[in-house]
Design a protein around this motif. Structure first.
Motif, PDB file in Angstrom:
ATOM      1  N   ALA A  71      -0.190  11.350  -6.670  1.00  0.00           N
ATOM      2  CA  ALA A  71      -0.597  12.757  -6.282  1.00  0.00           C
ATOM      3  C   ALA A  71       1.518  13.215  -5.589  1.00  0.00           C
ATOM      4  CB  ALA A  71      -1.216  12.805  -4.645  1.00  0.00           C
ATOM      5  N   ALA A  72       1.989  12.127  -4.854  1.00  0.00           N
ATOM      6  CA  ALA A  72       2.897  11.775  -4.284  1.00  0.00           C
ATOM      7  C   ALA A  72       4.410  12.083  -5.582  1.00  0.00           C
ATOM      8  CB  ALA A  72       3.292  10.348  -3.242  1.00  0.00           C
ATOM      9  N   ALA A  73       4.226  11.858  -6.136  1.00  0.00           N
ATOM     10  CA  ALA A  73       5.078  12.502  -7.591  1.00  0.00           C
ATOM     11  C   ALA A  73       5.016  13.567  -7.545  1.00  0.00           C
ATOM     12  CB  ALA A  73       4.767  11.314  -8.379  1.00  0.00           C
ATOM     13  N   GLU A  83       7.200   6.096  -5.202  1.00  0.00           N
ATOM     14  CA  GLU A  83       8.084   7.288  -5.556  1.00  0.00           C
ATOM     15  C   GLU A  83       8.656   8.524  -5.049  1.00  0.00           C
ATOM     16  OE1 GLU A  83       6.755   8.143  -8.798  1.00  0.00           O
ATOM     17  OE2 GLU A  83       5.797   6.899  -9.057  1.00  0.00           O
ATOM     18  N   VAL A  84       9.288   8.055  -3.806  1.00  0.00           N
ATOM     19  CA  VAL A  84       9.064   8.551  -2.739  1.00  0.00           C
ATOM     20  C   VAL A  84       9.917   7.702  -1.461  1.00  0.00           C
ATOM     21  CG1 VAL A  84       8.962  10.668  -0.727  1.00  0.00           C
ATOM     22  CG2 VAL A  84       6.929  10.004  -2.500  1.00  0.00           C
ATOM     23  N   ASP A  85      11.307   8.893  -1.017  1.00  0.00           N
ATOM     24  CA  ASP A  85      12.424   7.394   0.034  1.00  0.00           C
ATOM     25  C   ASP A  85      11.108   7.236   0.748  1.00  0.00           C
ATOM     26  OD1 ASP A  85      13.797   6.290   1.536  1.00  0.00           O
ATOM     27  OD2 ASP A  85      15.134   7.850   1.012  1.00  0.00           O
ATOM     28  N   PRO A  86      10.772   6.243   1.496  1.00  0.00           N
ATOM     29  CA  PRO A  86      10.034   6.154   2.587  1.00  0.00           C
ATOM     30  C   PRO A  86      10.822   6.620   3.559  1.00  0.00           C
ATOM     31  CG  PRO A  86      10.776   4.062   1.246  1.00  0.00           C
ATOM     32  CD  PRO A  86      11.333   4.890   1.073  1.00  0.00           C
ATOM     33  N   ALA A  87      12.013   7.033   4.220  1.00  0.00           N
ATOM     34  CA  ALA A  87      12.373   7.830   5.061  1.00  0.00           C
ATOM     35  C   ALA A  87      11.407   8.832   5.183  1.00  0.00           C
ATOM     36  CB  ALA A  87      13.545   7.418   5.026  1.00  0.00           C
ATOM     37  N   ARG A  88      11.171   9.449   3.863  1.00  0.00           N
ATOM     38  CA  ARG A  88      10.554  10.745   3.536  1.00  0.00           C
ATOM     39  C   ARG A  88       9.213  10.980   3.428  1.00  0.00           C
ATOM     40  NH1 ARG A  88      13.932  15.052   1.404  1.00  0.00           N
ATOM     41  NH2 ARG A  88      16.274  14.513   1.163  1.00  0.00           N
ATOM     42  N   ILE A  89       8.418   9.400   4.064  1.00  0.00           N
ATOM     43  CA  ILE A  89       7.205   9.458   4.457  1.00  0.00           C
ATOM     44  C   ILE A  89       6.849   9.189   5.597  1.00  0.00           C
ATOM     45  CG2 ILE A  89       5.149   7.545   3.961  1.00  0.00           C
ATOM     46  CD1 ILE A  89       6.287   6.702   1.074  1.00  0.00           C
ATOM     47  N   GLY A  90       5.731  10.340   6.222  1.00  0.00           N
ATOM     48  CA  GLY A  90       4.720   9.989   6.816  1.00  0.00           C
ATOM     49  C   GLY A  90       3.583   9.507   7.020  1.00  0.00           C
ATOM     50  N   LEU A 137      -4.724   1.428   3.368  1.00  0.00           N
ATOM     51  CA  LEU A 137      -3.552   2.066   4.111  1.00  0.00           C
ATOM     52  C   LEU A 137      -2.263   1.600   3.396  1.00  0.00           C
ATOM     53  CD1 LEU A 137      -2.590   4.299   5.746  1.00  0.00           C
ATOM     54  CD2 LEU A 137      -2.692   2.756   7.706  1.00  0.00           C
ATOM     55  N   LEU A 138      -1.905   0.353   3.989  1.00  0.00           N
ATOM     56  CA  LEU A 138      -0.610  -0.923   3.312  1.00  0.00           C
ATOM     57  C   LEU A 138      -0.920  -0.229   2.098  1.00  0.00           C
ATOM     58  CD1 LEU A 138      -0.756  -3.157   5.752  1.00  0.00           C
ATOM     59  CD2 LEU A 138       0.886  -0.770   5.939  1.00  0.00           C
ATOM     60  N   GLU A 139      -1.781  -0.638   0.947  1.00  0.00           N
ATOM     61  CA  GLU A 139      -1.387  -0.540  -0.161  1.00  0.00           C
ATOM     62  C   GLU A 139      -1.335   1.565  -1.274  1.00  0.00           C
ATOM     63  OE1 GLU A 139      -4.872  -1.771  -2.593  1.00  0.00           O
ATOM     64  OE2 GLU A 139      -4.258  -3.352  -2.295  1.00  0.00           O
ATOM     65  N   VAL A 140      -2.126   1.911  -0.247  1.00  0.00           N
ATOM     66  CA  VAL A 140      -1.536   3.742  -0.437  1.00  0.00           C
ATOM     67  C   VAL A 140       0.063   3.659   0.286  1.00  0.00           C
ATOM     68  CG1 VAL A 140      -2.237   5.677  -0.114  1.00  0.00           C
ATOM     69  CG2 VAL A 140      -3.707   4.071   0.372  1.00  0.00           C
ATOM     70  N   VAL A 141       0.522   2.927   0.949  1.00  0.00           N
ATOM     71  CA  VAL A 141       1.775   3.608   1.777  1.00  0.00           C
ATOM     72  C   VAL A 141       2.577   3.193   0.481  1.00  0.00           C
ATOM     73  CG1 VAL A 141       3.847   2.971   3.187  1.00  0.00           C
ATOM     74  CG2 VAL A 141       1.295   3.276   3.827  1.00  0.00           C
ATOM     75  N   ASP A 142       2.779   1.939  -0.028  1.00  0.00           N
ATOM     76  CA  ASP A 142       3.590   1.062  -0.976  1.00  0.00           C
ATOM     77  C   ASP A 142       3.411   2.119  -2.569  1.00  0.00           C
ATOM     78  OD1 ASP A 142       4.170  -0.765   0.779  1.00  0.00           O
ATOM     79  OD2 ASP A 142       2.235  -2.273  -0.537  1.00  0.00           O
ATOM     80  N   ALA A 143       2.348   2.366  -2.946  1.00  0.00           N
ATOM     81  CA  ALA A 143       2.363   3.016  -3.231  1.00  0.00           C
ATOM     82  C   ALA A 143       3.042   4.160  -4.169  1.00  0.00           C
ATOM     83  CB  ALA A 143       0.603   2.985  -4.424  1.00  0.00           C
ATOM     84  N   VAL A 144       2.586   5.086  -2.851  1.00  0.00           N
ATOM     85  CA  VAL A 144       3.682   6.368  -2.269  1.00  0.00           C
ATOM     86  C   VAL A 144       5.209   5.630  -2.179  1.00  0.00           C
ATOM     87  CG1 VAL A 144       4.255   8.233  -0.924  1.00  0.00           C
ATOM     88  CG2 VAL A 144       1.825   7.710  -1.043  1.00  0.00           C
ATOM     89  N   ALA A 145       5.503   4.901  -1.402  1.00  0.00           N
ATOM     90  CA  ALA A 145       6.814   4.063  -2.107  1.00  0.00           C
ATOM     91  C   ALA A 145       6.893   3.719  -3.117  1.00  0.00           C
ATOM     92  CB  ALA A 145       7.066   3.883  -0.832  1.00  0.00           C
TER      93      ALA A 145
END
Length: 373
Positions: free
Chosen positions: A164-166, A222-229, A212-220
Motif C-alpha cells: 500500500a505504501a508503494a 518503499e518510502v523514505d522514513p522522513a516521509r513517514i508519519g 508496529l515496528l515490522e509495519v514501519v520497517d516494511a513501509v520504510a
C-alpha cells in the motif's frame, strides 16, 4: 516565538505554516471498488492551503475495511483515482500524505464475504461501525467477536502495508501516515486490553510493539522514513482500549521510531466534552524521547493551538471539523475571521452537498456564525 503561521521543515517538505488538515472519513468513494474520484479531488484541492493534508483513512487491503464507501489503495483503479486527487492538490500548491489503515476488529462480516474480521485476539471491541444497506443508507451496526490472526497472516498484513505504501507513492503522495491509533489493528496489538497473545506478538511491551515496528520497517522499504508519519492515541480509551500500560508503550515506540528516522508522530487526542487533558509531563517525555516533528489533533481552537505551539512541546496542530465547512481555514485563522458550521447529516456518504460546496470566506455573506475550530 513559534506561532500557527511560522514556517517549518517537515522532512523533505517545507511547510508555510503549522495548520494541518486532520484525516476525516467522509465516505465519498465510487462504488463498486472503493475508488477515489473527481469529487474527492475537488474537496481536497479546495483545502490545499493547509500546511499538510492527511488523507482520510484508506484501507490497505479488502481485509482492512470496516466502514462503507471508504477508499482503498490496493487496486490499480484506486491508485489511478488517488492520482486525480494528488494532482489536483499539487496544482493548488498543497502537500498531501496518505493515511494507511487496517481496521482489524473494528469491522463487520459484510465486508469479508460473511467471514469474521481479524484481530490480535478474539476479543470484542464492543463498538459499532457504519455500514450501508442495499438501500444505500448507512447505519451503525454492532461489531462481532473477531478471529485471531495467525503468524502467517500477520506477515501477510505487514506486506499489505508495504504494498500500500508503494501504491501511495505511485499515486503521487508526498508521504504516508501509518494509522496506529483509535482502536484499529496496530493499536489493538499495542494494548494489553485487546492483545492477549502468548507468542512473540503479545505479552511483554517489546512483543506488543513488534507488529508496529515490522509495519514501519516494511513501509520504510518503499518510502523514505522522513516521509513517514505514525498516528497514535495515548489517552483514548473507547472501544475496550483502556490499557494501563499504553503510555510507557507509546514512549518506547517513540524511541524506536526516532531511531528509524520516522518524520513525525501524530497524536489523536480526545475531543469530546469533559475529555481528559493530556498531561504536560507526557508531552515533555515525548519531546525528550522523539527527535522528529510532533503533530496534535483533538478539538483545538486557534487560542489553544497557539498556546501549545508557544510551549515548544508540539510542532504542528491538525484541525478536523473546522476544515469541513471552512476550506480556507488557514486564511480565516490568520485573519481572525468567523468560522462556518457544518452539516452533521452530510458527514458520511452522499454528494457534493455538505462536502465540496462550502464556500471560502470571500464568497460568503457577512455574519457567518463562528464555531470552535
Amino acid at each position: 516565538m513559534t506561532d500557527l503561521f511560522t514556517p517549518i521543515i517537515l522532512g523533505p517538505l517545507t511547510l508555510p505554516h503549522r495548520v494541518v488538515m486532520a484525516p476525516m472519513t467522509r465516505a465519498r468513494s465510487t462504488q463498486p471498488g472503493n475508488i477515489p474520484n473527481t469529487l474527492m479531488a475537488d474537496y481536497y484541492a479546495q483545502r490545499a492551503s493547509a500546511a499538510l493534508i492527511v488523507s482520510e483513512a484508506t484501507q490497505i487491503s479488502p481485509q482492512g475495511q470496516g466502514y462503507s464507501f471508504t477508499p482503498g489503495i490496493h487496486s490499480d483503479e484506486q491508485v489511478a483515482g488517488w492520482q486525480l486527487v494528488t494532482r489536483a492538490v499539487h496544482r493548488a500548491g498543497g502537500r498531501m500524505v496518505l493515511q494507511l489503515w487496517h481496521v482489524g476488529r473494528m469491522s463487520h462480516p459484510v465486508f469479508h464475504d460473511g467471514g469474521l474480521p481479524v484481530a490480535p485476539s478474539a476479543l470484542s471491541p464492543e463498538a459499532r461501525v457504519w455500514v450501508a444497506g442495499e438501500d444505500g443508507i448507512g447505519r451503525m451496526v454492532d461489531c462481532l467477536v473477531p478471529r485471531a490472526l495467525s503468524r502467517d497472516e500477520i506477515r501477510a498484513v505487514v506486506d499489505d502495508f508495504r504494498r500500500a505504501a508503494a501504491n501511495a507513492m505511485r499515486a503521487g503522495f508526498d508521504g504516508v501516515e501509518i494509522h496506529a491509533a483509535n482502536g484499529y489493528l496496530i493499536d489493538q496489538f499495542l494494548r494489553t486490553t485487546s492483545n492477549h497473545r502468548e507468542d512473540e506478538y503479545g505479552g511483554p511491551r517489546e512483543h506488543r510493539l513488534r507488529f508496529l515496528l515490522e509495519v514501519v520497517d516494511a513501509v520504510a522499504a518503499e518510502v523514505d522514513p522522513a516521509r513517514i508519519g505514525v498516528r497514535m492515541a495515548p489517552f483514548i480509551t473507547a472501544r475496550n482500549m483502556d490499557c494501563p500500560d499504553i503510555i510507557p508503550t507509546i514512549l518506547q515506540a517513540a524511541r524506536e521510531l526516532s531511531r528509524r528516522g520516522v518524520g513525525y508522530l501524530h497524536l489523536a487526542e480526545a475531543d469530546w466534552d469533559d475529555a481528559p487533558q493530556v498531561p504536560e509531563d507526557f508531552r515533555r517525555a515525548l519531546r525528550e524521547t522523539y527527535d522528529g516533528r510532533i503533530i496534535v489533533a483533538g478539538g483545538y481552537d486557534a487560542a489553544r493551538a497557539r498556546s501549545l505551539l508557544a510551549s515548544g512541546l508540539v510542532d504542528l496542530v491538525a484541525f478536523g471539523r473546522a476544515f469541513i465547512a471552512n476550506p480556507d481555514l488557514p486564511a480565516r485563522l490568520r485573519q481572525d475571521l468567523p468560522l462556518a458550521g457544518f452539516d452533521a447529516k452530510s458527514l458520511f456518504g452522499g454528494t457534493a452537498a455538505g462536502y465540496s460546496d462550502y464556500p471560502a470566506a470571500t464568497e460568503t455573506a457577512a455574519g457567518v456564525t463562528a464555531v470552535a475550530a
